[in-house]
Structure formats: C-alpha cells, structure tokens
Design a protein around this motif. Structure first.
Motif, PDB file in Angstrom:
ATOM      1  N   HIS A  21       0.799  -1.392  -0.084  1.00 16.10           N
ATOM      2  CA  HIS A  21      -0.053  -0.070  -0.015  1.00 16.10           C
ATOM      3  C   HIS A  21       1.006   1.375   0.121  1.00 16.10           C
ATOM      4  N   GLU A  22       1.864   1.364   0.775  1.00 18.15           N
ATOM      5  CA  GLU A  22       3.026   2.358   0.607  1.00 18.15           C
ATOM      6  C   GLU A  22       3.466   2.512  -0.517  1.00 18.15           C
TER       7      GLU A  22
ATOM      8  N   THR B  34      -4.724  -5.283 -10.510  1.00 21.97           N
ATOM      9  CA  THR B  34      -3.713  -4.108 -10.236  1.00 21.97           C
ATOM     10  C   THR B  34      -2.512  -4.509  -8.987  1.00 21.97           C
ATOM     11  N   HIS B  35      -3.038  -4.928  -7.975  1.00 20.65           N
ATOM     12  CA  HIS B  35      -2.367  -5.425  -6.853  1.00 20.65           C
ATOM     13  C   HIS B  35      -2.443  -7.135  -6.673  1.00 20.65           C
TER      14      HIS B  35
ATOM     15  N   PRO C 225     -12.514  -1.821   2.545  1.00 17.42           N
ATOM     16  CA  PRO C 225     -13.828  -2.564   2.334  1.00 17.42           C
ATOM     17  C   PRO C 225     -14.568  -2.333   0.792  1.00 17.42           C
ATOM     18  N   THR C 226     -14.144  -1.371   0.224  1.00 18.53           N
ATOM     19  CA  THR C 226     -14.780  -1.186  -1.155  1.00 18.53           C
ATOM     20  C   THR C 226     -13.760  -1.719  -2.041  1.00 18.53           C
TER      21      THR C 226
ATOM     22  N   ASN D 203      -6.111   2.266  -2.252  1.00 15.87           N
ATOM     23  CA  ASN D 203      -7.313   2.844  -2.394  1.00 15.87           C
ATOM     24  C   ASN D 203      -7.198   3.816  -3.369  1.00 15.87           C
ATOM     25  N   GLY D 204      -6.400   3.741  -4.411  1.00 15.52           N
ATOM     26  CA  GLY D 204      -6.258   4.366  -5.492  1.00 15.52           C
ATOM     27  C   GLY D 204      -7.255   4.087  -6.586  1.00 15.52           C
ATOM     28  N   PRO D 205      -7.383   5.189  -7.418  1.00 15.22           N
ATOM     29  CA  PRO D 205      -8.582   4.948  -8.449  1.00 15.22           C
ATOM     30  C   PRO D 205      -8.310   3.690  -9.402  1.00 15.22           C
ATOM     31  N   GLY D 206      -9.142   2.856  -9.689  1.00 16.66           N
ATOM     32  CA  GLY D 206      -9.341   1.765 -10.299  1.00 16.66           C
ATOM     33  C   GLY D 206      -8.574   0.390  -9.822  1.00 16.66           C
ATOM     34  N   ALA D 207      -8.103   0.544  -8.293  1.00 14.70           N
ATOM     35  CA  ALA D 207      -7.591  -0.367  -7.927  1.00 14.70           C
ATOM     36  C   ALA D 207      -8.423  -1.792  -7.423  1.00 14.70           C
ATOM     37  N   ASN D 208      -7.572  -2.913  -7.652  1.00 16.46           N
ATOM     38  CA  ASN D 208      -8.352  -4.265  -7.306  1.00 16.46           C
ATOM     39  C   ASN D 208      -7.165  -5.151  -6.839  1.00 16.46           C
TER      40      ASN D 208
END
Length: 282
Positions: free
Chosen positions: A38-39, A117-118, A69-70, A44-49
């Motif tokens: 995350h660092e 993305t992650h 949570p989202t 929580n960036g745009p388009g992250a999954n």
C-alpha cells in the motif's frame, strides 16, 4: 460472490486448523506485506483491485477487506476446502466486492490478462509444484505497472520443526535423511529476486526477516505436528515410516528436542521462523 469447484488437494484436511494454528504466525507477516504494498502503490487508488493467489483460509483477504472495504478482491486457491473457509468468513463478515474461485495457480485461466492491479501470494510459491509457471501466470494477469506482494519461508525445511525432527530421528536411525519440503530456488532472498526478474518483474525489493512462533506448551506443538495433517509434516512422517520406523517412538524424542530448543520458564515454547517478503512491479 463465489465460484465453488470440486478440486481436492492435500491441503483440504487442514483448512480449519490452518487459520487457528498457522494464522497466529502468518497474520502479522501478511499485515506487514499489505502495508508495504500500500505504501508503494496505494490500495485505495483509482481503479485498484486485488487478487490473493493461493489464499488459504483468507488471511490476506481479511486484511484487505478490513482496511479497504470497497476494494474489489478476488481470492483463488486449488483447495476447495480452503475456498469454503474463505467464503464462510466473507458471508459472516458481510464483505462486498469479493469473489472466490477454486483455481490451479499454474493456470489462472479464468483471470483475464492484465486485469489485476495488486496481486498477493503468501507462503504458497515455495511449497507449490512448478513455481516458475505460477510466477509466469501472475505476471500475465497483472496490469502494466501493477504490483506483486510475495511472502515465502526462508528455510528449505521451514526452520521451526527441522532441527528437533532430524535430531530426534537420528537418535533412532543415524542414517535418516529428511526430504526437502520447499523449492530452494524460491526461499533465499537472491533466488527470489532472480526468479521474479526471470519472469519479467521489475523494481524487485526484498526483506529478509523472522517472526516468533509462540505455543502454549509442547503438547500443542506435538499435536499440530503429528496430528494436524499439514502436508509438509506428513511428508516427513511418511519418509520415516517408509523406513520401517515408528512415529510413536520418535514423538517423545521430538518433544524433548523442542523443549530444549524453545522451552520457556512457564512451560510455553517460543522460537523464530525466518521468512522473506518481496514486492515487484510489472
């Protein structure tokens, strides 16, 4: 929410016990990996999954859904029993934007190319067959500039049980040789770095650390080691009984060796378990 399959693996029988026993060792490690990822690339960036490949009972999934949570999360594992555990947790916790599928990590055929993305994988690569193929598949499904977070054990025989088991066996049979439990190419920091680079990953960073594994008493350790059906431990047991040797005879020697190595004044046991963390970009 889910895709349940009929895949069965040697990990099915340990699915419930795994979270209780191994979870208290791996949860803080996984939390550190999630924070590190995350660092580097915010979850929580745009388009992250996110995808948890070889999710086990869902330790990484729980951390992700608790903190983000989202965030859309996909969990995959070859063991249908492990996926069932994750789904029970998801339903009880009310997770949204969550899916779980039974998949072989060597062929993530239902995961689209460059769709993640992650991507996380914890303590699976070093124990699984064909780790190079698994890493190649993870590289395929990760988006350009996406990030991989990986954790592996740092000893070919895990470390905590190794010396006690081998020393106990040698008291009864000095010629015994324990089989290697993990692929040596996916445990040492430089080997991990080389393997990720070979698969096409860039900007690889490695941390070699250790975590304390705490047990109430030696009986708790012995019960898990001999009766817990962990496939790695079972491999050692089989290598012993195939020589005509008795588990009942080696068990008290193993317990004594554990107490000598890790015993505390209050009867508990505490010992280090080395591991490696890595992050890498596509």
């Amino acid at each position: 929410m889910s895709t349940r399959g009929k895949n069965h693996s040697e990990w099915d029988s340990i699915s419930t016990l795994y979270h209780t026993v191994v979870g208290q060792l791996t949860i803080p490690i996984a939390a550190g990996l999630v924070d590190w990822v995350h660092e580097t690339v915010p979850l929580n960036g745009p388009g992250a999954n996110a995808m948890d490949n070889g999710c086990g009972t869902g330790i990484v999934c729980s951390l992700l859904k608790s903190n983000y949570p989202t965030l859309p999360v996909l969990a995959t594992d070859f063991s249908s029993a492990m996926i069932d555990e994750v789904l029970r947790n998801a339903e009880e916790s009310g997770w949204k934007h969550f899916q779980a599928r039974v998949l072989d990590s060597r062929n993530l055929d239902s995961v689209e190319t460059e769709s993640v993305t992650h991507l996380f994988t914890t303590f699976m690569i070093c124990l699984a067959p064909d780790p190079d193929q698994i890493v190649s598949e993870m590289h395929r499904v990760l988006q350009q500039n996406g990030i991989l977070g990986l954790a592996v054990w740092a000893r070919p025989n895990f470390g905590f049980f190794e010396a006690a088991w081998i020393e106990a066996c040698h008291e009864l049979d000095p010629t015994y040789e324990a089989p290697t439990l993990m692929d040596p190419e996916w445990i040492e920091p430089e080997n991990v770095r080389r393997g990720l680079a070979k698969a096409g990953f860039k900007s690889v960073e490695i941390k070699a650390e250790q975590q304390s594994w705490d047990w109430e008493n030696v009986n708790a350790v012995s019960t898990y080691f001999f009766d817990g059906h962990n496939p790695g431990n079972t491999k050692w047991h089989d290598s012993w009984t195939e020589r005509g040797q008795s588990i009942d005879k080696v068990r008290p020697l193993f317990e004594r060796k554990l107490e000598e190595a890790y015993g505390q004044s209050d009867g508990s046991l505490k010992g280090p378990v080395p591991f490696c963390l890595a992050i890498a970009r596509k």
